[in-house]
Design an enzyme around this catalytic site. Structure first.
Site, short mmCIF file in Angstrom:
data_model
loop_
_atom_site.label_atom_id
_atom_site.label_comp_id
_atom_site.label_asym_id
_atom_site.label_seq_id
_atom_site.Cartn_x
_atom_site.Cartn_y
_atom_site.Cartn_z
N HIS A 94 0.83 -1.21 0.00
CA HIS A 94 0.00 0.00 0.00
C HIS A 94 0.87 1.27 0.00
CE1 HIS A 94 -3.97 -1.86 0.23
NE2 HIS A 94 -3.37 -2.81 0.91
N ASP A 131 2.59 1.94 -3.15
CA ASP A 131 2.80 2.34 -4.55
C ASP A 131 1.95 3.56 -4.92
OD1 ASP A 131 0.39 0.85 -4.70
OD2 ASP A 131 0.99 -0.29 -6.48
N ALA A 148 -5.99 -14.74 -6.31
CA ALA A 148 -5.23 -15.01 -5.07
C ALA A 148 -4.37 -13.83 -4.65
CB ALA A 148 -4.36 -16.25 -5.26
N LEU A 172 -1.93 -12.64 -6.70
CA LEU A 172 -0.60 -12.84 -7.29
C LEU A 172 -0.51 -12.20 -8.68
CD1 LEU A 172 0.05 -16.50 -6.07
CD2 LEU A 172 0.80 -14.36 -5.02
N SER A 173 -1.44 -11.29 -8.96
CA SER A 173 -1.38 -10.44 -10.16
C SER A 173 -1.55 -11.17 -11.48
CB SER A 173 -0.08 -9.62 -10.18
OG SER A 173 -0.11 -8.70 -9.14
N SER A 174 -2.52 -12.07 -11.53
CA SER A 174 -2.81 -12.72 -12.80
C SER A 174 -3.31 -11.70 -13.82
CB SER A 174 -3.82 -13.84 -12.62
OG SER A 174 -4.98 -13.35 -12.00
N SER A 175 -4.02 -10.66 -13.38
CA SER A 175 -4.53 -9.69 -14.37
C SER A 175 -3.41 -8.81 -14.92
CB SER A 175 -5.69 -8.86 -13.83
OG SER A 175 -5.59 -8.65 -12.47
N ASP A 191 2.14 -3.89 -9.64
CA ASP A 191 1.95 -5.21 -10.26
C ASP A 191 2.41 -5.18 -11.72
OD1 ASP A 191 0.74 -5.44 -7.82
OD2 ASP A 191 -1.31 -5.56 -8.62
N TYR A 238 -10.20 -0.81 -0.55
CA TYR A 238 -8.95 -0.35 -1.18
C TYR A 238 -9.07 1.13 -1.55
CZ TYR A 238 -4.95 -0.42 -4.47
OH TYR A 238 -3.76 -0.17 -5.12
C1 GLA Z 1 -2.88 -4.36 -5.18
C2 GLA Z 1 -2.68 -3.24 -6.19
C3 GLA Z 1 -1.25 -2.70 -6.12
C4 GLA Z 1 -0.88 -2.33 -4.68
C5 GLA Z 1 -1.22 -3.46 -3.73
C6 GLA Z 1 -1.01 -3.09 -2.29
O1 GLA Z 1 -2.07 -5.47 -5.52
O2 GLA Z 1 -2.93 -3.73 -7.50
O3 GLA Z 1 -1.12 -1.59 -6.99
O4 GLA Z 1 -1.50 -1.13 -4.30
O5 GLA Z 1 -2.55 -3.90 -3.88
O6 GLA Z 1 0.33 -2.90 -2.02
#
Ligand code: GLA
Length: 393
Positions: free
Chosen positions: A39, A41, A127, A129-132, A176, A225
């Site tokens: 949190h 970025d 999950a 782990l940034s699949s998108s 991400d 968020y």
């Molecule tokens: C998600 C958002 C990121 C970041 C994190 C928290 O993954 O996509 O940009 O803000 O939450 O660190």
């Protein structure tokens, strides 16, 4: 170690079956796990993620018209996208591809050629782990590849973030997309989210990064968020600076008592987390796993008590990992409210820790968590024929 070549073979052989010839290009973009810097970025601060050995893969060839036709093996679904008539079409994975086409045009790089291909991925969905982000960057590599556009990781990360913010409608920061675009094998990346400068720092020798998935999902995350973002922006405005990144620990300590308690705790998390992240990058460089671990523990406490984005399952899985002798430190990772924790572990203790945590978490919550022992991977890549020069890239 996870077998990445199997994923590549899966999309290339499915391509050949479908189109009767080998694909011209193979695009790949990885998921990520964030070691520390949560949190921060969207506060123009610092993050320290690594790209993982799980990715979205697309095998493709250019088309002569301006359509993208993409078949997802995971969803068993083919989507046709007319680049001259981009519209939202009911959500789902294809919105990320449309979003990237739209965002490239917004950035002055409107796609010229269409393409067609087959896609698959092995990043667990939802999950954290940034699949998108991985899908966005794989699509960006595909568009850039067929148009012979030079690949600039930070610029493409911005394009992908804009796709997510402006097309999909998720107000995420840049972490991400940046790590999926710019990751480096064997390294975590310290990213300055204001300048987008990066510094690759090696992971300590003889350690493993272990991801522990609680199986809980984010639910209400979007509103929470966005609420956290708004609170951080309000705190920055109160300090009279562009972002909380600009408030140093001393200024905060002097003036914190003037803030209302909620804003104070949110701001304290971001300000202390930025400092921890910079310290963790230096500690990694020295190979000091114990210090990185301690900073991860502190980060979790701050996310739990000050930023209030943890939950019982995350706290439990972190405590279980932490109680294991080979564990240097553990914390929730990603946006929070559900999803995964990350632990830095002695490599020879990783398997035992995974089994032990699975067993004890299963006994407490009635389901066995998925555990991924991860290797730091390179960022988005493209292989195949360079369509501009005719050479093999
Ligand atoms: C998600 C958002 C990121 C970041 C994190 C928290 O993954 O996509 O940009 O803000 O939450 O660190």
């Amino acid at each position: 170690m996870h077998d990445t070549s199997a994923m590549r073979a899966r999309v290339t052989s499915a391509f050949e079956e479908r189109f009767g010839e080998p694909s011209a290009l193979v695009a790949r973009a990885p998921g990520r796990v964030n070691l520390i810097g949560e949190h921060t970025d969207y506060n123009d601060g610092f993050v320290l993620p690594m790209a993982i050995d799980r990715a979205v893969w697309i095998a493709l060839r250019p088309r002569t018209d301006r359509h993208v036709s993409l078949h997802s093996l995971d969803f068993d679904q083919t989507v046709d996208i007319d680049l001259d008539a981009l519209t939202h079409a009911g959500g789902g994975w294809a919105e990320y591809v449309r979003g990237v086409a739209w965002s490239l045009a917004q950035a002055g790089h409107a796609p010229v050629h269409g393409w067609e291909g087959v896609m698959a991925g092995d990043i667990p969905l939802g999950a954290g782990l940034s699949s998108s982000a991985a899908l966005e960057l794989a699509a960006a590599r595909a568009f850039a590849g067929v148009d012979g556009m030079a690949w600039q990781p930070a610029g493409m990360a911005r394009v992908a973030q804009r796709a997510e913010n402006g097309w999909v409608g998720v107000k995420c920061g840049i972490m991400d997309q940046m790590i999926s675009a710019s990751g480096r094998a064997g390294h975590a990346l310290l990213i300055d989210c204001r300048s987008l400068e990066t510094r690759a720092v090696p992971l300590p020798p003889a350690t493993s990064v272990v991801i522990l998935d609680t199986g809980t999902r984010r639910g209400l995350v979007d509103s929470a968020y966005n609420e956290r973002r708004a609170q951080c922006e309000a705190a920055a405005a109160w300090f009279g600076v562009p972002a909380l990144r600009d408030v140093d620990a001393e200024t905060f300590a002097r003036r914190a008592h003037e803030l209302d308690p909620d804003t104070r705790r949110r701001a304290r998390h971001v300000i202390t987390e930025n400092a921890r992240t910079l310290r963790a990058a230096d500690a990694l460089e020295r190979g000091d796993a114990a210090e990185v671990g301690w900073l991860m523990d502190e980060s979790h406490r701050s996310l739990r008590d000050d930023f209030e984005v943890s939950r019982e399952e995350l706290d439990t899985i972190v405590a279980l990992a932490r109680s294991h002798p080979g564990c240097h430190g553990a914390r929730m990772t990603g946006a929070g409210f559900g999803g995964c924790a990350v632990a830095l572990v002695d490599a020879d203790a990783a398997r035992a820790l995974a089994e032990d945590v699975s067993h004890r978490y299963g006994a407490a919550f009635g389901h066995t968590p998925a555990v991924y022992v991860c290797v730091a991977a390179d960022g988005a890549s493209l292989e195949g024929l360079d369509l501009m020069t005719g050479r093999t890239a």
